[in-house]
Design a protein around this motif. Sequence first.
Motif, short mmCIF file in Angstrom:
data_model
loop_
_atom_site.label_atom_id
_atom_site.label_comp_id
_atom_site.label_asym_id
_atom_site.label_seq_id
_atom_site.Cartn_x
_atom_site.Cartn_y
_atom_site.Cartn_z
N ILE A 193 5.27 13.43 61.76
CA ILE A 193 4.92 13.93 60.42
C ILE A 193 6.13 13.83 59.50
O ILE A 193 6.02 13.37 58.36
CB ILE A 193 4.41 15.39 60.49
CG1 ILE A 193 3.07 15.43 61.24
CG2 ILE A 193 4.26 15.98 59.09
CD1 ILE A 193 2.60 16.84 61.58
N ARG A 194 7.32 14.23 59.98
CA ARG A 194 8.54 14.13 59.17
C ARG A 194 8.80 12.68 58.75
O ARG A 194 9.16 12.41 57.61
CB ARG A 194 9.75 14.67 59.94
CG ARG A 194 9.89 16.17 59.86
CD ARG A 194 11.26 16.64 60.32
NE ARG A 194 11.45 16.59 61.75
CZ ARG A 194 10.99 17.50 62.60
NH1 ARG A 194 10.32 18.53 62.16
NH2 ARG A 194 11.22 17.38 63.89
N ILE A 197 7.43 21.94 57.35
CA ILE A 197 8.11 20.70 57.72
C ILE A 197 9.03 20.24 56.59
O ILE A 197 10.17 19.84 56.82
CB ILE A 197 7.09 19.61 58.12
CG1 ILE A 197 6.50 19.97 59.48
CG2 ILE A 197 7.72 18.22 58.13
CD1 ILE A 197 5.37 19.09 59.94
N LEU A 198 8.55 20.30 55.33
CA LEU A 198 9.37 19.91 54.19
C LEU A 198 10.61 20.80 54.08
O LEU A 198 11.71 20.31 53.82
CB LEU A 198 8.56 19.96 52.89
CG LEU A 198 7.70 18.74 52.63
CD1 LEU A 198 6.59 19.05 51.63
CD2 LEU A 198 8.55 17.59 52.14
N ASP A 199 10.45 22.10 54.29
CA ASP A 199 11.59 23.02 54.26
C ASP A 199 12.61 22.65 55.35
O ASP A 199 13.82 22.65 55.10
CB ASP A 199 11.14 24.47 54.42
CG ASP A 199 10.42 25.01 53.20
OD1 ASP A 199 10.55 24.41 52.11
OD2 ASP A 199 9.72 26.04 53.33
N GLU A 221 17.67 19.99 56.96
CA GLU A 221 18.29 18.94 57.78
C GLU A 221 19.08 17.95 56.91
O GLU A 221 20.21 17.61 57.22
CB GLU A 221 17.21 18.19 58.56
CG GLU A 221 17.72 17.03 59.37
CD GLU A 221 16.59 16.17 59.93
OE1 GLU A 221 16.80 14.94 60.06
OE2 GLU A 221 15.51 16.72 60.21
N PHE A 222 18.48 17.51 55.81
CA PHE A 222 19.16 16.57 54.91
C PHE A 222 20.44 17.18 54.38
O PHE A 222 21.46 16.52 54.27
CB PHE A 222 18.24 16.18 53.75
CG PHE A 222 17.23 15.12 54.05
CD1 PHE A 222 16.98 14.11 53.14
CD2 PHE A 222 16.51 15.10 55.23
CE1 PHE A 222 16.05 13.11 53.40
CE2 PHE A 222 15.58 14.13 55.51
CZ PHE A 222 15.34 13.12 54.59
N ASN A 223 20.38 18.47 54.01
CA ASN A 223 21.56 19.16 53.46
C ASN A 223 22.61 19.40 54.54
O ASN A 223 23.80 19.19 54.31
CB ASN A 223 21.16 20.47 52.80
CG ASN A 223 20.46 20.25 51.48
OD1 ASN A 223 20.72 19.27 50.78
ND2 ASN A 223 19.54 21.13 51.15
N TYR A 224 22.18 19.84 55.71
CA TYR A 224 23.12 20.12 56.79
C TYR A 224 23.88 18.87 57.22
O TYR A 224 25.09 18.91 57.43
CB TYR A 224 22.37 20.72 58.00
CG TYR A 224 23.27 21.02 59.16
CD1 TYR A 224 24.07 22.17 59.17
CD2 TYR A 224 23.35 20.15 60.25
CE1 TYR A 224 24.91 22.44 60.23
CE2 TYR A 224 24.20 20.42 61.33
CZ TYR A 224 24.97 21.57 61.30
OH TYR A 224 25.82 21.84 62.36
N LEU A 240 20.68 11.10 50.73
CA LEU A 240 19.47 11.47 50.02
C LEU A 240 19.19 12.94 50.26
O LEU A 240 19.63 13.52 51.24
CB LEU A 240 18.28 10.64 50.52
CG LEU A 240 18.40 9.13 50.35
CD1 LEU A 240 17.22 8.44 51.02
CD2 LEU A 240 18.48 8.75 48.88
N LYS A 241 18.42 13.52 49.36
CA LYS A 241 17.99 14.89 49.54
C LYS A 241 16.57 15.03 49.02
O LYS A 241 16.11 14.21 48.23
CB LYS A 241 18.94 15.88 48.88
CG LYS A 241 19.00 15.79 47.36
CD LYS A 241 20.10 16.66 46.80
CE LYS A 241 19.54 17.89 46.17
NZ LYS A 241 20.51 18.76 45.58
N ILE A 242 15.89 16.05 49.47
CA ILE A 242 14.55 16.33 48.99
C ILE A 242 14.67 17.48 48.00
O ILE A 242 15.24 18.53 48.31
CB ILE A 242 13.59 16.70 50.14
CG1 ILE A 242 13.48 15.51 51.11
CG2 ILE A 242 12.22 17.08 49.59
CD1 ILE A 242 12.71 15.82 52.38
N VAL A 243 14.13 17.26 46.81
CA VAL A 243 14.20 18.27 45.74
C VAL A 243 12.79 18.82 45.52
O VAL A 243 11.82 18.06 45.45
CB VAL A 243 14.72 17.63 44.43
CG1 VAL A 243 14.68 18.62 43.30
CG2 VAL A 243 16.13 17.11 44.64
#
Length: 182
Positions: free
Chosen positions: A6-7, A40-42, A47-50, A55-58
């Motif tokens: 899913i991710r 999952i989005l959270d 994960e992207f930030n850590y 890229l990051k999800i906004v």
Amino acid sequence: MNDKEIRSIVEALLFIWGDPLSLKDISKILEIEEHHVKKILDQMMDEFNYNRRGLKIVRTKNNYQLTTRPEHYQWISKLSQEKNKKNLSTAALETLSIIAYKQPITKSEIGAIRGVRSDKAIETLLNKDLIKEKGRLDRTGRPIIYGTTDEFLKYFGLDDLDDLPDINNFDIESTEIERKGE
């Protein structure tokens, strides 16, 4: 379908779409409950930030978008060679601040607060999609009322208008005195 798959699909959807995708749309595409997709989005955002990925999800309201990290701008700009992208003028920033805190608001009300006409600043903000016409007042002249857009939230990295700093925390009088002394 497991969470890892899913991710992967969510990342591909955000990448290929480019524009913000609503939680509802992602859930509908995956045929999975919204609360599970949000979880999952959270996790992906964390994960992207850590991992300090490029890229990051906004998240803006309930919309999600894959973006580059703002701290990488100086390198990305060399690649993209953006032409004519100017920062907002002081007048445009003043006007945008008034609209953000006082919306919905008319052009004449903005002018009364600023003490000068704001036609050019409003035109600039409309062209940059930071504000939009929210309707017209039902009074003489039927003046247009303005408010901010989702692009405004994205531009300033806000989830919603509640994330704006409390206006009471600004020391407006001393700022005005400093500006007059310049």
